[in-house]
Write an enzyme that holds these catalytic residues in place. Structure first.
Site, PDB file in Angstrom:
ATOM      1  N   SER A   1       1.418   3.648  -3.419  1.00 38.76           N
ATOM      2  CA  SER A   1       0.943   4.681  -4.338  1.00 38.76           C
ATOM      3  C   SER A   1      -0.486   5.113  -4.021  1.00 38.76           C
ATOM      4  CB  SER A   1       1.007   4.177  -5.784  1.00 38.76           C
ATOM      5  OG  SER A   1       2.339   3.951  -6.185  1.00 38.76           O
TER       6      SER A   1
ATOM      7  N   SER B   1       8.731   5.906 -11.515  1.00 44.80           N
ATOM      8  CA  SER B   1       8.723   6.371 -12.908  1.00 44.80           C
ATOM      9  C   SER B   1      10.113   6.813 -13.351  1.00 44.80           C
ATOM     10  CB  SER B   1       7.736   7.525 -13.075  1.00 44.80           C
ATOM     11  OG  SER B   1       8.239   8.692 -12.441  1.00 44.80           O
TER      12      SER B   1
ATOM     13  N   GLU C   1      10.930   9.547 -14.679  1.00 45.42           N
ATOM     14  CA  GLU C   1      11.184  10.927 -14.286  1.00 45.42           C
ATOM     15  C   GLU C   1      11.736  10.999 -12.859  1.00 45.42           C
ATOM     16  OE1 GLU C   1       8.466  10.865 -17.661  1.00 45.42           O
ATOM     17  OE2 GLU C   1       8.490   9.810 -15.749  1.00 45.42           O
TER      18      GLU C   1
ATOM     19  N   GLY D   1       0.814  -1.202   0.000  1.00 47.59           N
ATOM     20  CA  GLY D   1       0.000   0.000   0.000  1.00 47.59           C
ATOM     21  C   GLY D   1       0.850   1.255   0.000  1.00 47.59           C
TER      22      GLY D   1
ATOM     23  N   GLU E   1      13.155  -4.394  -3.581  1.00 53.59           N
ATOM     24  CA  GLU E   1      12.271  -4.640  -4.728  1.00 53.59           C
ATOM     25  C   GLU E   1      13.052  -5.031  -5.971  1.00 53.59           C
ATOM     26  OE1 GLU E   1       8.389  -2.500  -6.769  1.00 53.59           O
ATOM     27  OE2 GLU E   1       9.891  -1.261  -5.779  1.00 53.59           O
TER      28      GLU E   1
END
Length: 393
Positions: free
Chosen positions: A134, A372, A374, A132, A249
């Site tokens: 994003s 992401s 970015e 949990g 991860e």
């Protein structure tokens, strides 16, 4: 970085390969190639049974310390397992979030009580987890989370929404990053909470993807509760714990992911040979660049894992995500270029995608989820190169 496998490592490889050959038979043989990104709906219950077979034989939690139910294997032996697992076409495992992310986090930063409560259920695949992190207004910019948790007696009470929560529809528990200090902003005042999913205050709503499947979900917390002891680290120290989880991860399982990538590339090359596009020098050059790019990704991943094992981890993790995400997205585009107009039609009603069509559609998200492009560039620019920080609202 010494990439030489020892005689012991090669013997271990033979052991893994033989066990998979002996056990991917009967009903389990039908699971080969099933599951994975965009295909988690495939044979889910059967893959749970397979994952529990792995656990019974001691093939889960390979890098965990023995005292916590693992095997304490070396980095190279873990790499070997994931390579051989992928080469055998074994199905995608259902317990990745618990085994590869939460388990190591609890071993490093959890209390002994938390380890004794949760690690056995992860190791034997009897309790499944989701992440949990994003939210609709805080995706890759994780410090902007707005889900709140307040202390009421011996419990935490949560209110808020999470999004892109993989496999939440199957999870028993969720590790949640929530704001526990009402006056805090950004990285401060966050806590890392372990929250049971099967309760009235939790609602899961599937998100239909371009592939037509729904492995991602929205999760709504409306007065959801968990015990006061279910905070990992100290209250308010959740950012540090969350970053530790993200570090895990991109662990050794990514090596197996790259073997899967190689199989996808091999399939595209076979398609190009079959339909004649391989004779086009432009297509052939793109296929060659894809092969070279995959070699770069694997070498970089091994270097990253070696630095993590040596305790000298630097910017390699962010660079690794940039490398594989863009490469895999481009591979999906290459598959469509090789297929041509044939890629525009499905095999059957209502939406029967083949593997290459699913690859193209799902890989559009590769440069977004898991951090992401970015955000990864900002991390490298600001924290590694020392460039000025990007203006924030």
């Amino acid at each position: 970085m010494d990439l030489t496998y020892s005689a012991e490592d090669e013997a271990f490889r033979t052991e893994v390969r033989q066990w998979l050959a002996d056990n991917l038979v009967g009903d389990f043989a039908a699971l080969k190639g099933r599951g994975g990104s965009g295909r988690e709906h495939e044979c889910y219950e059967e893959r749970v049974a397979w994952n529990r077979r792995l656990a019974e034989a001691g093939w889960t939690c390979l890098g965990w310390p023995v005292e916590y139910g693992g095997r304490g294997l070396s980095l190279f032996q873990q790499v070997i397992f994931h390579e051989e697992y992928a080469r055998a076409g074994a199905p995608a495992r259902v317990n990745h979030l618990g085994e590869e992310l939460l388990g190591p986090t609890l071993i490093e930063l959890g209390t002994e009580q938390q380890r004794q409560r949760f690690l056995p259920g992860i190791a034997d695949v009897t309790e499944l987890w989701c992440q949990g992190y994003s939210e609709p207004g805080a995706g890759s910019d994780l410090a902007g989370v707005r889900t709140r948790a307040r202390r009421e007696g011996d419990e935490w009470v949560l209110d808020g929404q999470k999004v892109w929560t993989s496999l939440a529809q199957h999870a028993d528990w969720c590790f949640v990053l929530a704001r526990t200090d009402p006056g805090s902003t950004r990285h401060a005042g966050l806590s890392y909470l372990l929250v049971p999913m099967d309760q009235p205050g939790v609602r899961v709503r599937p998100i239909e993807q371009l592939t037509g499947t729904s492995e991602f979900n929205e999760v709504f917390f409306d007065g959801a509760r968990t015990g006061a002891e279910m905070v990992v680290g100290e209250p308010g120290d959740g950012w540090r714990v969350a970053m530790a989880t993200l570090g895990y991860e991109r662990g050794v399982s990514t090596i197996g992911q790259q073997v899967g990538f190689a199989k996808e590339l091999d399939g595209i090359v076979a398609t190009a040979r079959a339909n004649g596009t391989y004779d086009d020098p432009v297509v052939r050059a793109r296929l060659a660049r894809a092969r070279l790019g995959l070699d770069v990704i694997r070498t970089h991943a091994l270097r990253t894992l070696s630095s993590v094992a040596a305790g000298t981890q630097g910017p390699e993790v962010s660079v690794s995500k940039l490398l594989w995400a863009r490469w895999h997205r481009d591979l999906g585009e290459l598959a469509m270029a090789v297929r041509g107009a044939d890629a525009l039609t499905v095999a059957g009603a209502p939406y029967a995608l083949d593997d290459q069509q699913s690859l193209y559609l799902f890989s559009r998200a590769d440069t977004i989820y898991g951090g992401s492009d970015e955000i990864q560039r900002n991390i490298i620019a600001e924290r590694v190169l020392g460039l000025p920080k990007e203006p924030r609202p």
